[in-house]
Design a protein around this motif. Structure first.
Motif, short mmCIF file in Angstrom:
data_model
loop_
_atom_site.label_atom_id
_atom_site.label_comp_id
_atom_site.label_asym_id
_atom_site.label_seq_id
_atom_site.Cartn_x
_atom_site.Cartn_y
_atom_site.Cartn_z
N LEU A 97 0.83 -1.21 0.00
CA LEU A 97 0.00 0.00 0.00
C LEU A 97 0.86 1.26 0.00
N HIS A 98 1.96 1.22 0.74
CA HIS A 98 2.87 2.37 0.83
C HIS A 98 4.30 1.87 0.84
N ARG A 99 5.16 2.60 0.15
CA ARG A 99 6.59 2.28 0.14
C ARG A 99 7.37 3.59 0.18
N ASN A 100 8.29 3.68 1.11
CA ASN A 100 9.09 4.90 1.23
C ASN A 100 10.52 4.52 1.59
N VAL A 101 11.48 5.23 0.99
CA VAL A 101 12.90 4.97 1.23
C VAL A 101 13.62 6.30 1.43
N SER A 102 14.51 6.36 2.40
CA SER A 102 15.33 7.55 2.62
C SER A 102 16.80 7.14 2.71
N VAL A 103 17.65 7.97 2.12
CA VAL A 103 19.09 7.73 2.15
C VAL A 103 19.78 9.02 2.57
N THR A 104 20.58 8.96 3.63
CA THR A 104 21.29 10.13 4.14
C THR A 104 22.78 9.89 4.08
N ASP A 105 23.50 10.81 3.44
CA ASP A 105 24.95 10.69 3.34
C ASP A 105 25.59 11.36 4.56
N VAL A 106 26.26 10.56 5.40
CA VAL A 106 26.89 11.08 6.62
C VAL A 106 28.42 10.98 6.54
N THR A 107 28.94 10.85 5.33
CA THR A 107 30.39 10.69 5.16
C THR A 107 31.17 11.85 5.78
N ALA A 108 30.76 13.09 5.46
CA ALA A 108 31.48 14.27 5.95
C ALA A 108 31.47 14.31 7.47
N ARG A 109 30.34 14.00 8.07
CA ARG A 109 30.23 13.99 9.53
C ARG A 109 31.14 12.93 10.14
N PHE A 110 31.19 11.76 9.51
CA PHE A 110 32.01 10.66 10.01
C PHE A 110 33.50 11.04 9.95
N ILE A 162 36.71 12.27 24.27
CA ILE A 162 37.14 11.15 23.42
C ILE A 162 36.12 10.02 23.47
N GLU A 163 35.65 9.67 24.65
CA GLU A 163 34.69 8.59 24.79
C GLU A 163 33.36 8.95 24.14
N ARG A 164 32.97 10.23 24.23
CA ARG A 164 31.71 10.67 23.61
C ARG A 164 31.79 10.52 22.09
N ILE A 165 32.90 10.95 21.51
CA ILE A 165 33.06 10.86 20.06
C ILE A 165 33.16 9.40 19.61
N LYS A 166 33.84 8.58 20.39
CA LYS A 166 33.91 7.16 20.05
C LYS A 166 32.52 6.54 20.03
N GLY A 167 31.66 6.97 20.96
CA GLY A 167 30.29 6.47 20.98
C GLY A 167 29.52 6.88 19.73
N GLN A 168 29.72 8.13 19.30
CA GLN A 168 29.05 8.61 18.09
C GLN A 168 29.54 7.84 16.86
N LEU A 169 30.82 7.57 16.81
CA LEU A 169 31.38 6.83 15.67
C LEU A 169 30.85 5.40 15.64
N ARG A 170 30.74 4.78 16.81
CA ARG A 170 30.20 3.41 16.86
C ARG A 170 28.75 3.39 16.37
N LEU A 171 27.97 4.38 16.80
CA LEU A 171 26.57 4.46 16.38
C LEU A 171 26.46 4.67 14.87
N MET A 172 27.25 5.60 14.33
CA MET A 172 27.22 5.87 12.90
C MET A 172 27.69 4.67 12.10
#
Length: 228
Positions: free
Chosen positions: A121-134, A178-188
């Motif tokens: 009935l519905h189909r939706n796709v999103s793609v976000t480029d996070v390369t620069a942030r990473f 450092i630990e905060r940024i490592k957490g963000q990198l793991r999530l990304m």
């Protein structure tokens, strides 16, 4: 020495002279200890190579119509099989929905397979480029890790308790960052390695007697204006 002064001291430590007239953190005259030598060698390590691999976060949503509500459970079971078949896993589910995680490179294939479970009935796709942030986070992490090494070196070079306490305070702040940024990198890394697909099942709604009447009227009006 404030936290900001400790950071400036990191940049100026190589320029410290043997002048004992000021409050500068002077290099000791005694021979370099093993621990000091190790810290100096770590400080001289070149910046790490930053990965520029493209990082994409993919998310998909599908609403699929099934004939009857009893069809939900068998379809959810098939969906679990799809997740396993594509080397993914089920993140969460309810009686009529399921969220699965699929390796990013198999996202489109999985979406097509899931669409075969019923009428889409519905189909939706999103793609976000996070390369620069990473990449930015990697650079910040590398800078902070080298700063931590230099701060550690300063602590080892000083025999002033007050200065040591100030530097250690800044060292603690840097370590937390450092630990905060490592957490963000793991999530990304997780978000870009696995795509999310949210599937919702809906029961087909059959019109009642009046519904069929209006459906017939609507179809008749349509054929008055549309010719194949």
């Amino acid at each position: 020495m404030r936290g900001g002064e400790a950071v400036r001291a990191v940049a100026q430590v190589d320029a410290v002279s043997e002048d004992s007239s000021g409050p500068a953190l002077s290099m000791p005259d005694a021979p370099e200890t093993t621990a000091q030598k190790a810290a100096r060698q770590r400080a001289e390590v070149k910046p790490k190579q930053v990965s520029t691999k493209r990082r994409l976060v993919r998310n998909g949503w599908l609403t699929i119509e099934l004939p009857d509500r009893p069809d939900f459970e068998p379809s959810l079971e098939k969906l679990r099989g799809v997740a396993q078949g594509f080397d993914g896993y089920v993140q969460s589910e309810t009686a009529e929905t399921m969220k699965i995680m699929i390796p990013t490179d198999r996202f489109e294939e999985a979406m097509k397979t899931i669409a075969n479970l019923g009428e889409v009935l519905h189909r939706n796709v999103s793609v976000t480029d996070v390369t620069a942030r990473f990449v930015d986070l990697q650079i910040r992490l590398d800078n902070l890790e080298r700063m931590r090494v230099r701060l550690t070196e300063l602590v080892m070079q000083s025999d002033d308790v007050g200065k040591i306490l100030e530097i250690e305070k800044e060292l603690g702040r840097v370590t937390m960052e450092i630990e905060r940024i490592k957490g963000q990198l793991r999530l990304m890394d997780q978000q870009t390695s696995y795509a999310t697909i949210d599937v919702t099942f809906e029961e087909r709604v059959m019109p009642g007697p009046l519904g069929w009447v209006f459906y017939g009227i609507g179809s008749g009006i349509k054929w008055l204006f549309v010719w194949d």
